[in-house]
Design a protein around this motif. Structure first.
Motif, PDB file in Angstrom:
ATOM      1  N   UNK A   1       0.838  -1.171   0.000  1.00  0.00           N
ATOM      2  CA  UNK A   1       0.000   0.000   0.000  1.00  0.00           C
ATOM      3  C   UNK A   1       0.890   1.244   0.000  1.00  0.00           C
ATOM      4  N   UNK A   2       0.558   2.210  -0.837  1.00  0.00           N
ATOM      5  CA  UNK A   2       1.341   3.435  -0.903  1.00  0.00           C
ATOM      6  C   UNK A   2       1.106   4.281   0.339  1.00  0.00           C
ATOM      7  N   UNK A   3       2.152   4.893   0.814  1.00  0.00           N
ATOM      8  CA  UNK A   3       2.069   5.755   1.989  1.00  0.00           C
ATOM      9  C   UNK A   3       1.652   7.161   1.571  1.00  0.00           C
ATOM     10  N   UNK A   4       0.836   7.806   2.409  1.00  0.00           N
ATOM     11  CA  UNK A   4       0.484   9.203   2.211  1.00  0.00           C
ATOM     12  C   UNK A   4      -0.656   9.483   1.261  1.00  0.00           C
ATOM     13  N   UNK A   5      -1.312   8.468   0.701  1.00  0.00           N
ATOM     14  CA  UNK A   5      -2.421   8.732  -0.233  1.00  0.00           C
ATOM     15  C   UNK A   5      -3.778   8.403   0.374  1.00  0.00           C
TER      16      UNK A   5
END
Length: 82
Positions: A1-5
């Motif tokens: 999972x991408x961080x910050x989105x």
């Protein structure tokens, strides 16, 4: 999972099925000005749903008619002429 989105503001809300009155607690970022006291005695924001898994025919196995805006009447009037 991408961080910050992903949103950071997940909170507990009560989802209320307006067709049968069933309520359940979940987490959401959806905004609501209304609140409700849930079964556990705490007050939560409420999100009103027209249909949920407790009233949808696919999950219940029953053909329950939910007509919230007179859609069936509009359909019958439109195609009664043919």
């Amino acid at each position: 999972m991408k961080q910050g989105i992903h949103p950071e503001s997940y909170r507990f809300v009560v989802f209320k099925d307006m067709s049968n009155g069933n309520s359940f607690l979940g987490r959401s970022t959806a905004a609501s000005k209304e609140t409700i006291v849930f079964e556990d005695g705490n007050e939560y924001p409420v999100i009103k749903l027209e249909i949920s898994s407790t009233s949808h025919p696919f999950y219940t196995g029953k053909n329950m008619l939910v007509d919230t805006a007179g859609r069936i009447d509009k359909f019958n009037k439109r195609y009664a002429k043919k």
